[in-house]
Design an enzyme around this catalytic site. Structure first.
Site, PDB file in Angstrom:
ATOM      1  CG  HIS A  15       3.250  -7.434  -0.386  1.00 28.40           C
ATOM      2  ND1 HIS A  15       1.942  -7.810  -0.581  1.00 28.40           N
ATOM      3  CD2 HIS A  15       3.207  -6.255   0.283  1.00 28.40           C
ATOM      4  CE1 HIS A  15       1.143  -6.892  -0.061  1.00 28.40           C
ATOM      5  NE2 HIS A  15       1.888  -5.932   0.474  1.00 28.40           N
ATOM      6  NE  ARG A  17       5.207  -8.811  -5.127  1.00 27.96           N
ATOM      7  CZ  ARG A  17       4.258  -7.961  -4.773  1.00 27.96           C
ATOM      8  NH1 ARG A  17       3.141  -8.377  -4.191  1.00 27.96           N
ATOM      9  NH2 ARG A  17       4.413  -6.672  -4.984  1.00 27.96           N
ATOM     10  CG  ASN A  41      -0.881  -8.996  -2.305  1.00 36.39           C
ATOM     11  OD1 ASN A  41       0.021  -9.532  -1.674  1.00 36.39           O
ATOM     12  ND2 ASN A  41      -0.728  -7.815  -2.890  1.00 36.39           N
ATOM     13  CE  LYS A  99      -4.026  -5.862   3.893  1.00 36.71           C
ATOM     14  NZ  LYS A  99      -2.805  -5.764   3.122  1.00 36.71           N
ATOM     15  CG  LEU A 219      -1.572   2.298  -4.481  1.00 32.25           C
ATOM     16  CD1 LEU A 219      -2.439   1.406  -5.343  1.00 32.25           C
ATOM     17  CD2 LEU A 219      -2.120   3.732  -4.447  1.00 32.25           C
ATOM     18  CG  HIS A 251       5.682  -4.529  -8.291  1.00 38.07           C
ATOM     19  ND1 HIS A 251       4.583  -5.258  -8.683  1.00 38.07           N
ATOM     20  CD2 HIS A 251       5.319  -3.867  -7.171  1.00 38.07           C
ATOM     21  CE1 HIS A 251       3.579  -5.044  -7.835  1.00 38.07           C
ATOM     22  NE2 HIS A 251       3.999  -4.204  -6.897  1.00 38.07           N
ATOM     23  CB  ALA A 263       0.973   0.405  -6.315  1.00 42.61           C
TER      24      ALA A 263
HETATM   25  C1  NCD Z   1       1.405  -3.928  -2.529  1.00 45.63           C
HETATM   26  C2  NCD Z   1       1.819  -5.023  -3.528  1.00 45.63           C
HETATM   27  O1  NCD Z   1       2.495  -4.699  -4.510  1.00 45.63           O
HETATM   28  O2  NCD Z   1       1.482  -6.183  -3.303  1.00 45.63           O
HETATM   29  N1  NCD Z   1       1.602  -2.652  -3.135  1.00 45.63           N
HETATM   30  C3  NCD Z   1       1.726  -1.464  -2.509  1.00 45.63           C
HETATM   31  O3  NCD Z   1       1.754  -0.430  -3.196  1.00 45.63           O
HETATM   32  N2  NCD Z   1       1.820  -1.358  -1.204  1.00 45.63           N
HETATM   33  C4  NCD Z   1      -0.007  -4.135  -2.079  1.00 45.63           C
HETATM   34  C5  NCD Z   1      -0.430  -3.267  -0.916  1.00 45.63           C
HETATM   35  O4  NCD Z   1      -0.024  -3.491   0.219  1.00 45.63           O
HETATM   36  O5  NCD Z   1      -1.189  -2.304  -1.138  1.00 45.63           O
HETATM   37 ZN    ZN Z   2       1.142  -4.370   1.459  1.00 46.86          ZN
END
Ligand code: NCD
Ligand code: ZN
Length: 343
Positions: A15, A17, A41, A99, A219, A251, A263
């Protein structure tokens, strides 16, 4: 061994962002990896080829000028994805998979799939067009314990999907349990899995004993030691069905250190170094190259990289934070040291 040289690795799940956060994190990945599968996402999610190409341009613009990093895009499967969307994706040289997030499973999954059966016509088309399905494999049923969500997803859903679509190429993303390892091992060659550094480094004690560690919260949630051991065995086995996917998920600090924290672990700053340390500790450094640089490319039917990356055995300090505008991100293992360093 004090130095290793491997084919330049790729990250098959990340990710990055957008906006300022993208600018803060992308160079860490581009320094270590030649390519990465970019998760869709965002909010709103990346659901069409044109959105993916726009997002790809934003990533390319955020890269250091000299970088030859190649972002491999994915589309977010929603309840309104059409068969036409699948055809368009299959025709694009930049889109490499869809996905699947069960709705509510993780960060920005509110647009995810509400009922898996509804996706069957789409999966049929993906199977026909040989486009991979990347799965966040967790059920979200409220009666299922969070530590069992992956295992139950495999039993209730993944087994059925594979039976119904026996030629569909599938990656079960960021696996966390011995049940997932065993399941992947017993499936055909085109059913594979990614493994993150945090699930190889930590068990749930590291996350919950002596005070909650919000920067270890991701997660699927980190599990018991027995599961970590199974993941290490799988990653270091030389089985091409298991390959590198960091799931680096930045994050901002105040969104993690909160009464309802997000998460995701940010690991891009030291991703390949973490894997090197894990493989070395398992006495399996010779297996790192396959896991990090060969098997993922083979699965995605892309050429293996031709350049190399070298790492030396040398300690360096992981910063306690990386600034991002007026905020900061806390990296995985902040303030500790890494034992491998990229040259
Ligand atoms: C991911 C996210 O922050 O985009 N978070 C995570 O806990 N892994 C989303 C994901 O892959 O589950
Ligand atoms: Zn992920």
């Amino acid at each position: 061994m004090n130095k290793i040289t491997i084919t330049t690795p790729d990250d098959w799940h990340i990710h990055v962002r957008s906006g300022q956060l993208l600018k803060t994190v992308i160079s860490h990945t581009a320094k270590r990896f030649k390519r990465a599968i970019i998760m869709p996402n965002l909010n709103p999610p990346v659901t069409t080829v044109s959105q993916a190409l726009q997002y790809r341009d934003e990533i390319l613009h955020a890269l250091p000028k000299t970088s030859d990093f190649n972002p491999l895009m994915t589309l977010y499967l929603t309840d309104t994805t059409s068969v036409k969307d699948i055809h368009e994706a299959a025709e694009s040289e930049h889109v490499h998979g869809f996905k699947l997030y069960p709705s509510g499973a993780t960060t920005n999954s509110q647009s995810g799939i509400s009922q898996l059966e509804k996706t069957y016509p789409l999966l049929e088309t993906m199977q026909k067009l040989a486009i991979p399905l990347l799965i966040h494999g967790e059920v979200t049923d409220s009666d299922i314990d969070i530590f069992d969500r992956e295992k139950v997803f495999i039993e209730r859903h993944l087994t059925t999907i594979i039976q119904k679509f026996p030629a569909l190429r599938i990656v079960l993303e960021h696996i966390t349990t011995k049940e997932a390892v065993h399941f992947i091992q017993t499936q055909p060659q085109h059913v594979a899995a990614t493994i993150t550094p945090q699930h190889l480094m930590f068990n749930r004690n590291a996350f919950l004993v002596g005070g909650i560690k919000p920067h270890h919260y991701c997660l699927p949630i980190i599990k018991r030691e027995i599961h970590r051991q199974a993941l290490i065995a799988a990653a270091t086995s030389g089985n091409p069905k298991f390959f590198l996917g960091t799931d680096s998920a930045p994050h901002l600090k105040h969104h993690k250190e909160s009464s309802c924290g997000c998460a995701g672990c940010f690991s891009a700053h030291a991703a390949i170094e973490f894997y090197a340390e894990i493989f070395e500790r398992a006495g399996a450094l010779s297996k790192l190259e396959g896991f990090a640089s060969h098997y993922g490319a083979d699965f995605y039917q892309l050429p293996r990289n031709t350049s190399t990356l070298s790492l030396v055995k040398e300690n360096w300090d992981i910063p306690s934070a990386y600034p991002s505008d007026e905020h900061e991100i806390i990296p995985l293992n902040a303030g500790q040291h890494c034992t491998w360093k990229i040259i």
